[in-house]
Design an enzyme around this catalytic site. Structure first.
Site, PDB file in Angstrom:
ATOM      1  N   ARG A   9      48.033 -41.547  63.790  1.00 24.47           N
ATOM      2  CA  ARG A   9      47.407 -41.825  65.094  1.00 24.47           C
ATOM      3  C   ARG A   9      45.905 -41.851  64.879  1.00 24.47           C
ATOM      4  NH1 ARG A   9      50.018 -38.399  67.961  1.00 24.47           N
ATOM      5  NH2 ARG A   9      48.610 -36.634  68.172  1.00 24.47           N
TER       6      ARG A   9
ATOM      7  N   HIS B 290      54.304 -43.708  72.838  1.00 25.77           N
ATOM      8  CA  HIS B 290      53.391 -43.273  73.919  1.00 25.77           C
ATOM      9  C   HIS B 290      52.467 -44.394  74.353  1.00 25.77           C
ATOM     10  CE1 HIS B 290      50.055 -42.802  71.021  1.00 25.77           C
ATOM     11  NE2 HIS B 290      50.896 -42.149  70.220  1.00 25.77           N
TER      12      HIS B 290
ATOM     13  N   GLU C 266      44.252 -44.720  71.671  1.00 31.32           N
ATOM     14  CA  GLU C 266      44.894 -43.921  70.637  1.00 31.32           C
ATOM     15  C   GLU C 266      46.260 -44.453  70.194  1.00 31.32           C
ATOM     16  OE1 GLU C 266      46.355 -40.066  72.034  1.00 31.32           O
ATOM     17  OE2 GLU C 266      45.373 -40.405  73.954  1.00 31.32           O
TER      18      GLU C 266
ATOM     19  N   HIS D 284      53.190 -33.618  69.775  1.00 31.12           N
ATOM     20  CA  HIS D 284      52.385 -32.436  70.102  1.00 31.12           C
ATOM     21  C   HIS D 284      52.782 -31.245  69.226  1.00 31.12           C
ATOM     22  CE1 HIS D 284      51.331 -34.177  74.336  1.00 31.12           C
ATOM     23  NE2 HIS D 284      50.620 -34.709  73.376  1.00 31.12           N
TER      24      HIS D 284
ATOM     25  N   HIS E 247      43.928 -35.024  79.992  1.00 31.13           N
ATOM     26  CA  HIS E 247      44.690 -36.152  80.561  1.00 31.13           C
ATOM     27  C   HIS E 247      44.286 -36.134  82.031  1.00 31.13           C
ATOM     28  CE1 HIS E 247      47.885 -35.314  77.255  1.00 31.13           C
ATOM     29  NE2 HIS E 247      46.827 -35.901  76.772  1.00 31.13           N
TER      30      HIS E 247
ATOM     31  N   ASP F 286      38.490 -35.731  72.774  1.00 27.83           N
ATOM     32  CA  ASP F 286      39.909 -35.856  72.404  1.00 27.83           C
ATOM     33  C   ASP F 286      39.960 -36.830  71.225  1.00 27.83           C
ATOM     34  OD1 ASP F 286      42.630 -36.024  72.261  1.00 27.83           O
ATOM     35  OD2 ASP F 286      42.944 -36.780  74.285  1.00 27.83           O
TER      36      ASP F 286
ATOM     37  N   GLU G  34      42.492 -41.939  67.317  1.00 28.01           N
ATOM     38  CA  GLU G  34      42.107 -41.809  68.732  1.00 28.01           C
ATOM     39  C   GLU G  34      40.602 -41.645  68.893  1.00 28.01           C
ATOM     40  OE1 GLU G  34      43.461 -38.152  70.609  1.00 28.01           O
ATOM     41  OE2 GLU G  34      43.328 -39.102  72.574  1.00 28.01           O
TER      42      GLU G  34
ATOM     43  N   ASP H  27      50.488  -6.288  80.177  1.00 30.88           N
ATOM     44  CA  ASP H  27      49.234  -6.237  80.933  1.00 30.88           C
ATOM     45  C   ASP H  27      48.102  -6.977  80.222  1.00 30.88           C
ATOM     46  OD1 ASP H  27      48.930  -4.505  78.855  1.00 30.88           O
ATOM     47  OD2 ASP H  27      48.118  -2.856  80.056  1.00 30.88           O
TER      48      ASP H  27
ATOM     49  N   HIS I 237      44.625 -42.664  78.149  1.00 29.81           N
ATOM     50  CA  HIS I 237      44.660 -41.831  79.355  1.00 29.81           C
ATOM     51  C   HIS I 237      43.222 -41.596  79.781  1.00 29.81           C
ATOM     52  CE1 HIS I 237      43.501 -38.245  76.977  1.00 29.81           C
ATOM     53  NE2 HIS I 237      44.401 -38.605  76.084  1.00 29.81           N
TER      54      HIS I 237
ATOM     55  N   TYR J 199      54.973 -43.872  64.284  1.00 29.95           N
ATOM     56  CA  TYR J 199      55.735 -42.667  63.933  1.00 29.95           C
ATOM     57  C   TYR J 199      57.129 -43.054  63.463  1.00 29.95           C
ATOM     58  CZ  TYR J 199      52.105 -41.197  67.180  1.00 29.95           C
ATOM     59  OH  TYR J 199      50.908 -41.044  67.810  1.00 29.95           O
TER      60      TYR J 199
ATOM     61  N   ASP K 194      44.757 -33.849  65.573  1.00 28.12           N
ATOM     62  CA  ASP K 194      44.394 -34.204  66.947  1.00 28.12           C
ATOM     63  C   ASP K 194      43.798 -32.938  67.539  1.00 28.12           C
ATOM     64  OD1 ASP K 194      44.226 -34.899  69.612  1.00 28.12           O
ATOM     65  OD2 ASP K 194      46.250 -35.740  69.746  1.00 28.12           O
TER      66      ASP K 194
HETATM   67 MN   LIG Z   1      44.544 -38.098  73.811  1.00 27.69          MN
END
Ligand SMILES: [Mn+2]
Length: 437
Positions: free
Chosen positions: A407, A351, A385, A244, A362, A272, A409, A39, A355, A389, A261
């Site tokens: 990365r 990637h 970005e 991610h 996104h 972002d 960004e 709950d 975006h 990798y 990130d």
């Molecule tokens: Mn992003």
């Protein structure tokens, strides 16, 4: 405390939408509460289209925009009724009368009257905008109302009202940010930048990833972000190869890089930002080589960001720079044009470069028009970005470069003249970052 006044822009957005679609009825459900366990529920965030057009932050409600014979359109809200017993447990609600005043709706009803009232708002409609497929029970309810409405028309020869997805018309509005939306995104960027800078100063070998996550999340909230723009990513060393990464349970090691990130959301508008920096004081020589390559591609991408450019062209140019780098560093071999065409570079850069950035991070909005990448226009916001990798099973590459994920960004706003980097204050040259270490 519940806000008793909301900004005018909510009403302006409804007017703009209904001016474009004067013979349509929009049916927009609010978000439902999501069960966390038994709950206990997840903290509530309103569905973005619903919030964009209305501003009400309660679950289970419906916003209906319908053609009206008196004026151009009517705003109808169905809300949870006042219930002092329930409100004692979960907090105050507007209820029907307050909602009418605060949200400037023409008509407000309790949710229980939704099925019965809805046919009235289909009268001058030629089509219904409602997103099917997200909630089976609600789909069935809406289909039944439409079916009954059509039957009750008698022998009219009219067809069942067609159902269209509101994602497109509302997405095409949301893709262009006005000055208020830009100011919210700038605030989100300022606070998120502060969080990144603080992490750059505070990180020490031996700290755990979750400590840095906690630090970032504290700064977002302390400075006024109502929530995170998305779950923060704090990935030390090899963990940065997972795009991610969420586990956040490993100590940060001297000699490794850490990829962060993370960003906050301010008044439903996000930032972002990604930065990658040493856990110790300096980038190693090999880390510097890879870092500078990613940064070079990012700066080249940003240099292209201006009206009439296409995101696809920015991505292509970023890929070309990265491919050249991968070739000269011995990670790839062959003809650059062939590598770009075949996509074999995706082993190291899997990637996209950009975006749309907006209420859904996104964000909504078409990426192509008439089969081609659409041109950038003032008011559009998006990320640039690029990254690099190496996956844990790629032992050959790991011999060359013992750094598994980088990365960088930033958030870009297209202006009349060119672009503004909304996250420009977050340090990203090695020199600027090492100064903070
Ligand atoms: Mn992003």
């Amino acid at each position: 405390m519940l806000p008793t006044q909301i900004p005018d822009f909510f009403k302006n957005r409804r007017n703009n939408l209904m001016t474009k679609y004067p013979t349509s009825t929009f049916i927009l459900p609010a978000a439902k509460e999501a069960v966390r366990n038994l709950d206990v529920i997840h903290s509530f965030r309103q569905e973005s289209n619903f919030f964009y057009l209305c501003g009400l932050e309660e679950p289970d409600a419906f916003l209906v925009l319908a053609p009206s014979s008196q004026s151009s359109h009517k705003t109808i809200l169905f809300v949870l009724p006042k219930d002092l017993e329930k409100e004692m447990w979960i907090g105050e609600r507007y209820g029907v009368e307050n909602a009418k005043k605060v949200f400037d709706a023409d008509e407000v009803y309790p949710i229980s009257e939704f099925d019965q009232k809805l046919p009235e708002f289909l009268k001058n409609s030629e089509q219904v905008f409602y997103r099917v497929g997200l909630n089976e029970n609600l789909d069935r309810k809406i289909f039944a109302v439409l079916e009954k409405y059509q039957k009750n028309l008698g022998r009219s020869g009219k067809a069942l009202l067609p159902i269209l997805d509101p994602t497109l018309p509302i997405g095409e509005m949301r893709i262009f940010k006005n000055s208020e939306e830009i100011s919210f995104m700038k605030r989100a960027c300022e606070i998120s930048t502060l969080a990144h800078k603080t992490a750059m100063k505070e990180i020490k070998p031996g700290m755990n990833e979750y400590e840095i996550e906690a630090l970032l999340n504290y700064i977002f909230k302390k400075h006024g972000c109502q929530r995170l723009a998305y779950p923060s990513i704090v990935a030390g060393g090899k963990n940065a190869a997972c795009l991610h990464y969420q586990m956040h349970n490993e100590p940060l090691k001297e000699g490794d890089l850490v990829l962060i990130d993370a960003a906050g959301e301010f008044n439903y508008y996000p930032s972002d930002i990604t930065r990658t920096f040493p856990v110790g004081k300096h980038y190693s020589e090999k880390q510097s080589t890879m870092y500078d390559l990613v940064l070079k591609s990012q700066l080249a991408g940003i240099a292209m960001a201006k009206p009439k450019t296409k995101l696809a062209d920015i991505h292509k140019h970023v890929c070309e720079i990265l491919i050249d780098g991968f070739l000269s560093l011995g990670l790839l071999s062959g003809d650059p044009a062939e590598i770009l065409k075949s996509g074999s570079y995706k082993k190291y850069y899997p990637h996209n470069t950009s975006h749309w950035l907006g209420m859904d991070v996104h964000d909504v909005g078409l990426y192509t028009l008439n089969g081609e990448s659409r041109i950038l226009e003032p008011g559009m916001t998006f990320t640039i970005e690029p990254g690099f990798y190496i996956q844990p099973n790629d032992t050959e590459a790991l011999k060359l470069f013992p750094c598994q994920g980088i990365r960088i960004e930033d958030d870009i706003l297209i202006t009349q003249q060119g672009c503004e980097i909304l996250s420009a204050e977050a340090p990203k040259t090695r020199e600027d970052i090492e100064k903070l270490r």
